[in-house]
Design a protein around this motif. Structure first.
Motif, PDB file in Angstrom:
ATOM      1  N   GLN A  39      34.822  40.141  30.605  1.00  0.00           N
ATOM      2  CA  GLN A  39      36.226  40.473  30.883  1.00  0.00           C
ATOM      3  C   GLN A  39      36.249  41.852  31.527  1.00  0.00           C
ATOM      4  N   LEU A  40      36.737  41.904  32.742  1.00  0.00           N
ATOM      5  CA  LEU A  40      36.742  43.144  33.513  1.00  0.00           C
ATOM      6  C   LEU A  40      37.771  44.118  32.963  1.00  0.00           C
ATOM      7  N   THR A  41      37.471  45.399  33.051  1.00  0.00           N
ATOM      8  CA  THR A  41      38.489  46.417  32.825  1.00  0.00           C
ATOM      9  C   THR A  41      39.268  46.556  34.139  1.00  0.00           C
ATOM     10  N   LYS A  42      40.398  47.218  34.068  1.00  0.00           N
ATOM     11  CA  LYS A  42      41.200  47.453  35.279  1.00  0.00           C
ATOM     12  C   LYS A  42      40.364  48.234  36.312  1.00  0.00           C
ATOM     13  N   TYR A  49      37.351  45.061  44.045  1.00  0.00           N
ATOM     14  CA  TYR A  49      38.242  44.729  45.161  1.00  0.00           C
ATOM     15  C   TYR A  49      38.643  45.968  45.974  1.00  0.00           C
ATOM     16  N   ALA A  50      37.810  47.002  45.950  1.00  0.00           N
ATOM     17  CA  ALA A  50      38.129  48.258  46.656  1.00  0.00           C
ATOM     18  C   ALA A  50      38.500  48.050  48.128  1.00  0.00           C
ATOM     19  N   VAL A  51      37.907  47.054  48.774  1.00  0.00           N
ATOM     20  CA  VAL A  51      38.237  46.803  50.191  1.00  0.00           C
ATOM     21  C   VAL A  51      39.705  46.435  50.380  1.00  0.00           C
ATOM     22  N   HIS A  52      40.349  45.976  49.307  1.00  0.00           N
ATOM     23  CA  HIS A  52      41.753  45.558  49.419  1.00  0.00           C
ATOM     24  C   HIS A  52      42.728  46.619  48.892  1.00  0.00           C
ATOM     25  N   LYS A  53      42.212  47.841  48.674  1.00  0.00           N
ATOM     26  CA  LYS A  53      42.999  48.911  48.051  1.00  0.00           C
ATOM     27  C   LYS A  53      44.351  49.142  48.717  1.00  0.00           C
ATOM     28  N   ALA A  54      44.383  49.025  50.042  1.00  0.00           N
ATOM     29  CA  ALA A  54      45.615  49.325  50.775  1.00  0.00           C
ATOM     30  C   ALA A  54      46.564  48.131  50.871  1.00  0.00           C
ATOM     31  N   ARG A  55      46.120  46.967  50.380  1.00  0.00           N
ATOM     32  CA  ARG A  55      46.964  45.764  50.511  1.00  0.00           C
ATOM     33  C   ARG A  55      48.095  45.764  49.487  1.00  0.00           C
ATOM     34  N   PRO A  56      49.224  45.175  49.849  1.00  0.00           N
ATOM     35  CA  PRO A  56      50.366  45.148  48.918  1.00  0.00           C
ATOM     36  C   PRO A  56      50.071  44.382  47.629  1.00  0.00           C
ATOM     37  N   PHE A  57      49.099  43.461  47.684  1.00  0.00           N
ATOM     38  CA  PHE A  57      48.828  42.652  46.493  1.00  0.00           C
ATOM     39  C   PHE A  57      47.737  43.249  45.597  1.00  0.00           C
ATOM     40  N   PHE A  58      47.257  44.470  45.906  1.00  0.00           N
ATOM     41  CA  PHE A  58      46.132  45.055  45.178  1.00  0.00           C
ATOM     42  C   PHE A  58      46.401  45.225  43.676  1.00  0.00           C
ATOM     43  N   GLN A  59      47.568  45.776  43.311  1.00  0.00           N
ATOM     44  CA  GLN A  59      47.894  45.998  41.889  1.00  0.00           C
ATOM     45  C   GLN A  59      47.931  44.690  41.130  1.00  0.00           C
ATOM     46  N   SER A  60      48.660  43.749  41.711  1.00  0.00           N
ATOM     47  CA  SER A  60      48.812  42.460  41.063  1.00  0.00           C
ATOM     48  C   SER A  60      47.462  41.737  40.945  1.00  0.00           C
ATOM     49  N   LEU A  61      46.674  41.783  42.011  1.00  0.00           N
ATOM     50  CA  LEU A  61      45.356  41.119  42.011  1.00  0.00           C
ATOM     51  C   LEU A  61      44.438  41.712  40.946  1.00  0.00           C
ATOM     52  N   THR A  62      44.399  43.030  40.848  1.00  0.00           N
ATOM     53  CA  THR A  62      43.493  43.654  39.884  1.00  0.00           C
ATOM     54  C   THR A  62      43.998  43.467  38.447  1.00  0.00           C
ATOM     55  N   ASP A  63      45.322  43.428  38.253  1.00  0.00           N
ATOM     56  CA  ASP A  63      45.865  43.088  36.925  1.00  0.00           C
ATOM     57  C   ASP A  63      45.442  41.666  36.541  1.00  0.00           C
ATOM     58  N   PHE A  64      45.621  40.766  37.490  1.00  0.00           N
ATOM     59  CA  PHE A  64      45.251  39.367  37.246  1.00  0.00           C
ATOM     60  C   PHE A  64      43.760  39.240  36.915  1.00  0.00           C
ATOM     61  N   MET A  65      42.913  39.912  37.671  1.00  0.00           N
ATOM     62  CA  MET A  65      41.464  39.752  37.501  1.00  0.00           C
ATOM     63  C   MET A  65      40.953  40.285  36.166  1.00  0.00           C
ATOM     64  N   GLY A  68      41.891  38.166  31.659  1.00  0.00           N
ATOM     65  CA  GLY A  68      41.149  37.264  30.768  1.00  0.00           C
ATOM     66  C   GLY A  68      39.716  37.206  31.241  1.00  0.00           C
ATOM     67  N   PRO A  69      38.851  36.500  30.495  1.00  0.00           N
ATOM     68  CA  PRO A  69      37.442  36.429  30.896  1.00  0.00           C
ATOM     69  C   PRO A  69      37.235  35.698  32.226  1.00  0.00           C
ATOM     70  N   VAL A  70      36.172  36.091  32.900  1.00  0.00           N
ATOM     71  CA  VAL A  70      35.763  35.433  34.139  1.00  0.00           C
ATOM     72  C   VAL A  70      34.301  35.021  33.990  1.00  0.00           C
ATOM     73  N   VAL A  71      33.877  34.030  34.759  1.00  0.00           N
ATOM     74  CA  VAL A  71      32.468  33.636  34.791  1.00  0.00           C
ATOM     75  C   VAL A  71      31.907  34.071  36.139  1.00  0.00           C
ATOM     76  N   VAL A  72      30.865  34.878  36.084  1.00  0.00           N
ATOM     77  CA  VAL A  72      30.275  35.434  37.297  1.00  0.00           C
ATOM     78  C   VAL A  72      28.911  34.792  37.512  1.00  0.00           C
ATOM     79  N   MET A  73      28.666  34.318  38.727  1.00  0.00           N
ATOM     80  CA  MET A  73      27.403  33.632  39.031  1.00  0.00           C
ATOM     81  C   MET A  73      26.814  34.118  40.343  1.00  0.00           C
ATOM     82  N   VAL A  74      25.503  34.099  40.422  1.00  0.00           N
ATOM     83  CA  VAL A  74      24.833  34.272  41.700  1.00  0.00           C
ATOM     84  C   VAL A  74      24.342  32.897  42.133  1.00  0.00           C
TER      85      VAL A  74
END
Ligand code: ATP
Ligand code: MG
Length: 138
Positions: A39-42, A49-65, A68-74
């Motif tokens: 589970q990511l911290t803010k 998602y630093a590349v999207h820092k200037a986008r209007p959806f950045f706050q909402s996207l990082t709150d969403f991410m 809850g837990p995520v599954v990360v895979m290579v």
């Protein structure tokens, strides 16, 4: 041989779609060479998602991410960056092709079930963000 980072986002995990997503990778001859649930911290979501820092959806996207837990895979395979993007479908599920993960399951342009790296440089940054070399199966 190429590698890419895949994330099953909080909506995919909470809706019970982990198995569904992994099944699609396995059915497409994609190898999973690392996997964990976190589970990511803010701050971690903002760094990812630093590349999207200037986008209007950045706050909402990082709150969403970090909601809850995520599954990360290579993932590994020939042309796997593009192959994974094809299996995922377009960012906006309304524009995603039939049979893609996002077309089948996404409910929102933001809550779109999966993330996949979009180029070799981003794949290498994103894999290193979550895994060290010893955590990858060779
Ligand atoms: P991802 O990077 O998650 O694999 P992507 O490469 O298809 O998705 P990006 O343009 O990198 O899309 O956007 C990153 C994420 O930001 C999207 O997956 C989505 O969750 C969110 N997003 C993108 N565009 C919008 C938007 N217009 N409104 C709200 N959220 C958005
Ligand atoms: Mg992207």
């Amino acid at each position: 041989m190429e590698r890419t980072l895949s994330i099953i986002k909080p909506d995919g995990v909470s809706r019970g779609l982990i198995g569904e997503v992994i099944k699609r990778f396995e059915q497409n001859q994609i190898r999973i060479v690392a996997m964990k649930m976190v589970q990511l911290t803010k701050k971690q979501a903002e760094g990812f998602y630093a590349v999207h820092k200037a986008r209007p959806f950045f706050q909402s996207l990082t709150d969403f991410m970090c909601s809850g837990p995520v599954v990360v895979m290579v993932l590994e395979g020939e042309n796997v960056i593009q192959k994974n993007r094809t299996i995922m479908g377009a960012t906006n599920y309304k524009e995603a092709a039939e049979g893609t993960i996002r077309r089948d399951f996404a409910t929102d342009i933001e809550k779109n079930i999966v993330h996949g790296s979009d180029a070799p440089e981003t794949a290498s940054f994103e894999i290193g963000y979550f895994f060290n070399a010893f955590e990858l199966i060779s």
